[in-house]
Design an enzyme around this catalytic site. Structure first.
Site, mmCIF file in Angstrom:
data_model
loop_
_atom_site.group_PDB
_atom_site.id
_atom_site.type_symbol
_atom_site.label_atom_id
_atom_site.label_comp_id
_atom_site.label_asym_id
_atom_site.label_seq_id
_atom_site.Cartn_x
_atom_site.Cartn_y
_atom_site.Cartn_z
ATOM 1 N N ASP A 10 -7.090 4.126 -4.521
ATOM 2 C CA ASP A 10 -7.744 4.015 -3.203
ATOM 3 C C ASP A 10 -8.365 5.398 -2.981
ATOM 4 O O ASP A 10 -8.621 6.118 -3.969
ATOM 5 C CB ASP A 10 -6.726 3.634 -2.114
ATOM 6 N N LYS A 19 0.876 -1.193 0.000
ATOM 7 C CA LYS A 19 0.000 0.000 0.000
ATOM 8 C C LYS A 19 0.894 1.217 0.000
ATOM 9 O O LYS A 19 2.030 1.160 0.481
ATOM 10 C CB LYS A 19 -0.856 0.019 1.273
HETATM 11 P P1 NDP Z 1 -13.018 7.692 -2.981
HETATM 12 O O1 NDP Z 1 -11.938 8.677 -2.802
HETATM 13 O O2 NDP Z 1 -13.588 7.447 -4.304
HETATM 14 O O3 NDP Z 1 -14.231 8.018 -1.987
HETATM 15 C C1 NDP Z 1 -14.029 8.120 -0.616
HETATM 16 C C2 NDP Z 1 -15.354 8.493 0.030
HETATM 17 O O4 NDP Z 1 -15.218 8.374 1.447
HETATM 18 C C3 NDP Z 1 -15.751 9.932 -0.249
HETATM 19 O O5 NDP Z 1 -17.138 10.023 -0.241
HETATM 20 C C4 NDP Z 1 -15.123 10.653 0.945
HETATM 21 O O6 NDP Z 1 -15.751 11.884 1.260
HETATM 22 C C5 NDP Z 1 -15.344 9.668 2.045
HETATM 23 N N1 NDP Z 1 -14.323 9.837 3.067
HETATM 24 C C6 NDP Z 1 -12.966 9.771 2.916
HETATM 25 N N2 NDP Z 1 -12.341 10.012 4.059
HETATM 26 C C7 NDP Z 1 -13.314 10.254 4.958
HETATM 27 C C8 NDP Z 1 -13.296 10.558 6.316
HETATM 28 N N3 NDP Z 1 -12.139 10.687 7.001
HETATM 29 N N4 NDP Z 1 -14.504 10.717 6.953
HETATM 30 C C9 NDP Z 1 -15.681 10.579 6.260
HETATM 31 N N5 NDP Z 1 -15.739 10.289 4.961
HETATM 32 C C10 NDP Z 1 -14.583 10.135 4.331
HETATM 33 O O7 NDP Z 1 -12.421 6.321 -2.349
HETATM 34 P P2 NDP Z 1 -12.914 4.830 -2.560
HETATM 35 O O8 NDP Z 1 -14.383 4.782 -2.779
HETATM 36 O O9 NDP Z 1 -12.033 4.205 -3.557
HETATM 37 O O10 NDP Z 1 -12.548 4.182 -1.146
HETATM 38 C C11 NDP Z 1 -13.469 4.094 -0.076
HETATM 39 C C12 NDP Z 1 -13.031 3.013 0.894
HETATM 40 O O11 NDP Z 1 -12.968 1.759 0.208
HETATM 41 C C13 NDP Z 1 -11.661 3.187 1.523
HETATM 42 O O12 NDP Z 1 -11.681 2.635 2.837
HETATM 43 C C14 NDP Z 1 -10.756 2.332 0.656
HETATM 44 O O13 NDP Z 1 -9.589 1.924 1.328
HETATM 45 C C15 NDP Z 1 -11.696 1.165 0.402
HETATM 46 N N6 NDP Z 1 -11.389 0.324 -0.764
HETATM 47 C C16 NDP Z 1 -11.267 0.856 -2.011
HETATM 48 C C17 NDP Z 1 -11.015 0.040 -3.091
HETATM 49 C C18 NDP Z 1 -10.967 0.562 -4.485
HETATM 50 O O14 NDP Z 1 -10.849 -0.256 -5.398
HETATM 51 N N7 NDP Z 1 -11.082 1.839 -4.719
HETATM 52 C C19 NDP Z 1 -10.807 -1.409 -2.915
HETATM 53 C C20 NDP Z 1 -11.038 -1.881 -1.579
HETATM 54 C C21 NDP Z 1 -11.291 -1.025 -0.547
HETATM 55 P P3 NDP Z 1 -15.008 13.258 0.865
HETATM 56 O O15 NDP Z 1 -15.222 13.408 -0.595
HETATM 57 O O16 NDP Z 1 -15.671 14.282 1.703
HETATM 58 O O17 NDP Z 1 -13.558 13.057 1.223
HETATM 59 O O1 2IT Z 2 -7.875 -1.660 -0.632
HETATM 60 C C1 2IT Z 2 -7.820 -2.180 -1.762
HETATM 61 O O2 2IT Z 2 -7.952 -3.390 -1.944
HETATM 62 C C2 2IT Z 2 -7.600 -1.298 -2.908
HETATM 63 N N1 2IT Z 2 -7.527 -0.079 -2.742
HETATM 64 C C3 2IT Z 2 -7.437 -1.862 -4.286
HETATM 65 C C4 2IT Z 2 -6.035 -2.356 -4.506
HETATM 66 C C5 2IT Z 2 -5.720 -2.793 -5.917
HETATM 67 O O3 2IT Z 2 -4.530 -3.100 -6.121
HETATM 68 O O4 2IT Z 2 -6.587 -2.851 -6.774
#
Ligand code: NDP
Ligand code: 2IT
Length: 446
Positions: free
Chosen positions: A166, A126
């Protein structure tokens, strides 16, 4: 706490001071793994748990860049190369002001188990930066990404370490970083996943984490001969994972009534249908606006500074960030009839919240199992890049569904309790551990 877990954790805390998220993630795994190791002493003698909690390598670097006024800005850059026993390091990059070494170590640690669960040959890593893309122009984001990649490019490669997105890193950022890597190395390779579909990206990768989280919820419901039809769902976040979790859940007959961002949440009792979701995607991905605007646009309530867990729902899909469900939130959810939590985010529930789910025997899918669909399709993107061809949408969706079903089966194998309750925490921890641990034993003390 078990005295063996306590002794192990006290060493972890002493040697990794000031990293509470990392301690939390390790403790949750240690609670499942230490009793398992006692029954399987080969893992104990090889000190697998001690080794798995120590990153193979950490790279930390300065990221200087010029903002639109010509002023120099400085951010921190990191890559945690956690474990390469079963494949090259693989995991996302997070750009968010809350990023610290400890946060990325927790995410890298979780990634090792998650990637092992996918059945694909990927190690765990990461990285990211405390850079905040919010309020920056496209030009500033590009400048930052180019500077970040200039250093990162020395440490990654398609057979070494393959980053992805992420929080704060989506298609735009991956594009800028890929462009800079290609320019520096003069190589067009699959060094990042989440690429655009015209330049090596995989279909379904944007959808994969959210879809996978819903497929995992579906598999959990099936164990109780239930389906998603007519279920009311609270989703947090409004980014990549939330959007596609909402899309798939709605498609399967459920009603999603909340979305949020870091400033508050909206409650739409009619449900966020396809058309409204299209509007949210435009708001968040193109106009980069705030979820509050949804309330103004569709005439629903907005709750400033609050999280959506007081809303009455059958299912909760936390898809924003770590520790966004406290013990109090978990109590409220259960009291209001919520009987399933499938985690799209990484570690969104505090340890106390998890204890409440398990005590009430609700269906609880921890992030390392429930959100593994994203990295799984990243793995499929790597395969397509190696073969220099691309698969059809249906084929990839089919593979994603199969992987989520297989992860669910693994959780049942290691997590079924005597009364029939499936403890997915134990199931996913042990299920993820075994493959990595056996590989580490085979490869000796490296
Ligand atoms: P994005 O940046 O697309 O979206 C993040 C969302 O979460 C936004 O709505 C953001 O709001 C909100 N957010 C972020 N930080 C905070 C906080 N401290 N408090 C409240 N809301 C918050 O990210 P993703 O959708 O990609 O990721 C979301 C989660 O999913 C994370 O935990 C990530 O690690 C996990 N994840 C993502 C993967 C991926 O493929 N993208 C894979 C597996 C897990 P704002 O716009 O106000 O910041
Ligand atoms: O938390 C996660 O699994 C991710 N942000 C996706 C990682 C990836 O390599 O696709």
């Amino acid at each position: 706490m078990d005295s063996r877990v306590e002794a192990f954790m006290s060493k972890i805390i002493n040697s990794n001071p000031g990293e509470p998220e990392f301690h939390q993630a390790v403790e949750e795994v240690a609670e499942s793994i230490i009793p398992f190791i006692e029954e399987n002493p080969k893992y104990k003698h090889a000190k697998i748990l001690e080794r798995i909690a120590e990153p193979e390598r950490i790279v930390m670097f300065r990221v200087p860049w010029l903002d639109d006024r010509g002023e120099i800005q400085i951010n921190k850059g990191y890559r945690i190369e956690m474990n390469s026993a079963i494949g090259p390091y693989k995991g996302g990059l997070r750009f968010h002001p809350t990023v610290t070494l400890g946060v990325l170590k927790f995410l890298a640690f979780e990634q090792v188990f998650k990637n092992s669960l996918t059945t694909l040959p990927m190690g765990g890593g990461k990285g990211g930066s405390d850079f905040d893309p919010k309020g920056k122009t496209d030009n500033e984001v590009m400048k930052f990404c180019q500077s970040f990649m200039t250093e990162l490019s020395r440490h990654i490669g398609p057979d070494t370490d393959i980053p992805a997105g992420d929080i704060g890193v989506g298609g735009r950022e991956i594009g800028f970083m890929f462009g800079q890597y290609k320019r520096l190395r003069n190589e067009f390779t699959g060094v990042l996943t989440g690429k655009g579909r015209e330049w090596g990206g995989s279909l379904i990768r944007p959808e994969a984490t959210g879809y996978g989280c819903v497929y995992f919820a579906q598999a959990m419901l099936q164990t109780r001969r239930d389906t998603l039809a007519d279920k009311t769902i609270a989703v947090s976040g409004s980014g990549n994972v939330s959007q596609y979790a909402t899309e798939k859940a709605t498609e399967l007959g459920a009603k999603v009534v909340t979305l949020s961002d870091s400033a508050g949440y909206i409650y739409d009792p009619e449900g966020i249908d396809k058309e409204k979701l299209g509007w949210v995607m435009d708001l968040k991905n193109i106009r980069r606006g705030r979820i509050k605007e949804y309330a103004e646009k569709f005439g629903v309530d907005y709750y400033e500074g609050q999280r959506p867990w007081t809303v009455k729902c059958d299912i909760a899909l936390p898809c924003a960030t770590e520790n966004e469900i406290s013990a109090e939130d978990a109590e409220t959810l259960v009291k209001n009839g919520c009987f399933l939590v499938s985690e799209g985010a990484n570690m969104p529930s505090t340890q106390e919240a998890v204890e409440i789910y398990l005590k009430n025997k609700i269906l609880y899918g921890p992030g390392k199992a429930a959100n593994a669909g994203g990295v799984a399709v990243s793995g499929l993107e790597m395969t397509q890049n190696s073969m220099r061809l691309s698969w059809h949408r249906e084929e990839i969706d089919q593979k994603l569904q199969q992987i989520m079903t297989d992860i669910h089966e693994t959780c049942i194998k290691y997590g079924r309790e005597n009364d029939g309750y499936i403890n997915y925490v134990r199931g996913s921890n042990i299920g993820g551990f075994v493959k990595v641990a056996d590989a580490m034993i085979a490869q000796g003390a490296v």
